[in-house]
Design a protein around this motif. Sequence first.
Motif: not given
Lengths: 279, 239, 293
Positions: A95-110
Amino acid sequence: MSCVQTFQDYAFRSLGYGERLLPRSDFTLCEQFTLIGSGLVWNIYFGALALFFGFFLATAVAVARNSGAWVVRKPAEWFIFVFRGSPLFIQFFLAYQAFVLLPRNGIELNLIFTHITAETGWLTRAWAGALVVLFLNTAAYSGEIFYGALRSVPKGDIEAADAYGMAGWTRFRRIVWPTMLRLAWPAYTNEAIFLFHATTLVYFSGFPAWQQKGDALYYANYFADKTFNPFIPYPIVAFYFILVTLAIIGLFGLINRRLNRHMPSENRPRLRIRPQVIR
Amino acid sequence: MKKLILGTAALALSVGMALAQDVVRLGTEGAYPPYNFINDAGEVDGLERELGDELCKRAELTCTWVTNDWDSIIPNLVSGNYDSIIAGMSITPEREEVVAFTQPYTPPSMSSYAALSDDVDLEGGVISAQTGTIQANHVVDTGATLLEYPTSDECIAAVRNGEADAVLADKDVLVPVVNEGDMVFVGEDTPLGNGIGMAFRKSDPEMKDKFDAAIQSMKDDGTMNALIIKWMGEDSPRW
Amino acid sequence: MFASCADPSTLEGLNWLACYLTSGKHMAFYQSFLVVLALLAITAPAALLFGFGGAMAARSRIWPLRMVGRAYTAMVRGIPDIVFFLFVPVAMDQGFEWLRHKVKCPDWTDPVRQGSDFVVCPAAKLPLSTSPQWAHETYGFALAVLAFAVVFGAFAANVLYGAMRAVPRAQIETAEAYGMTPRQSFWRVLVPQMWIYALPGLSNLWMILIKATPLLFLLGVQDIVYWARELGGSKTSIFAYPHPDWRLYYFLGLLIFYLMLTRVSEAVLSRLTARLSHGQATLAGEAQRKAAQ
């Protein structure tokens, strides 16, 4: 430095209040007790919140697993299999390894109407990320327990509910769910105990400590590392956890009494604590 | 009676044997390149591997290598699971209370910050460092937010994935990372610790003296400097 | 492994990967899977033995023995297993060495504890410092097995204690009516019948044991978690096979390994339940009898 002074300095160190620097030399027993106790706040935080949120998801998972529809049942079965079939240790790490891969600036939900930016940075912090893992994990374990209880709800109860004209949600909320809880309660108490034990893994695998704010085991490890003597800090952690366990048994025993209050007294199951689930 | 004598004889024999061919067990972390690491063949490698083997040769001892996690490396030494630590361990007063250090084999080395860009706030930002190192202590002292990981590799990974603003570690460890990757050195190099030495149990002064003498001889004939150049490059401080 | 792997820096693509996955370090990684399986294979019977002892102690008529049995089983419930693993092996190691020290070196005058040092005479060292590396590794592994057996033995004691009480009272009464002594009725009637009641709990315990094996690396055994961390970390060109941080993939591999292990165990255990139910005075046994008619 007196013990009262130590307590003032370090009692809430794990939350970031009080003295910033941890003791570096001349460790007293008082310092060890205070700091490890301060870390216990996090264990209780993780355990209590994961248990609370997990309870609702577990009920949903148990109902889904009991469902006749394939599309509902299969995901529930897989969810339970993945979280019960693998070590929590590995789950934390992944989980930690996967969470750090998420984009830093947040995900743009369109979305069609508006843009939403989902913040993801906090997921790498233990207070959120580890809580998510523990929440999913306990939901899977309790879901299995609730499912087993759901299957053992007496047929007569449901027939009686039908005779009263109850159906759907009303029948579930007033008949099935209370009975399921009553049957599942002893096993669920075990789950609660071992969930609290499992919170010691948070800072041990994957999630790093910020500003030396950690749980009970983190501080015990700190002292064992500085004093080079494991025989004092770890038994202190053990002592604290025995207290926590006793508190859980007491609290869940009270709820158990309430759940069984309508039963004839000789049929009331006593809460027998047996280890059935740990990770 | 006969039995008793036999038992004593066997005991004497085993003690004699233990003294005759003492195998010195060298404990290292195996995760701190270029000081020590596990190479692709699965063996301990690095500056300290070469150094340790040479020291044992000079002290006429047979040595074997053991790896142990960093955070329990001193407790396992004092409880006798191996005889010496040779794991890039800086000599500090705190550690000297528990173990006995030889003279340093590398000069007081620099600790450096490495980050993805050079505009990092080293005093107010988030700095990653390995748990239980002098660098971790230093980050706390500067007032920066310390982010702790059990290995140096995870500390560096934390900067790459944005968890930490910078990492503080031995400069020699960071040099290959900076040279080959996207990271840069930031801020001033900080001298921390009193150089890196081997650690022994305090109750083991004879063995410590043997290694002390061997280190001195390697410093004297220049082989120590050659080793530093080979593993750390020309820029690392030498004797 | 292959001759073409002599100079990894010239390799590319699949060739590189083939060489990378067969390096000496990876071989150690693959072997560590066997270590985990060996731990499971040895610990399970050992824990069962501890559990049987604990359950018998908890049932004992002698008060102190009963208290010891109860305390043993209650202890593990209250304390997280990870805390045990952090100091029980060290304590056992020092305990053994101290005992050997007392027996082998009665003339030794120096104190065993010198400051923070723990010093026993050379002949009492476990294993002797002259022993080859494999002896040290085996000893470390044995300590790990013992620590696991102590912790999981307490769980097993709980399960077996419950199973012994679940055997219908009438069965024991019949045995007594036939004139069996308490010892005879325990071994000939109670023990053979209790397994079917213990099996659900023991299966659960086996699953728990599987999921506790990643904690091995806390005990200093180089297990799959140790190697996954070591191999997955980013590697500079000081290594023969430089690569970025790949820990996520290695840990995904471990996840799949554990999921497969639990799947297989579930299948085996359900067959075992069917076998053990044969001829038992339980619902499942009754159903089998009906089906056979």
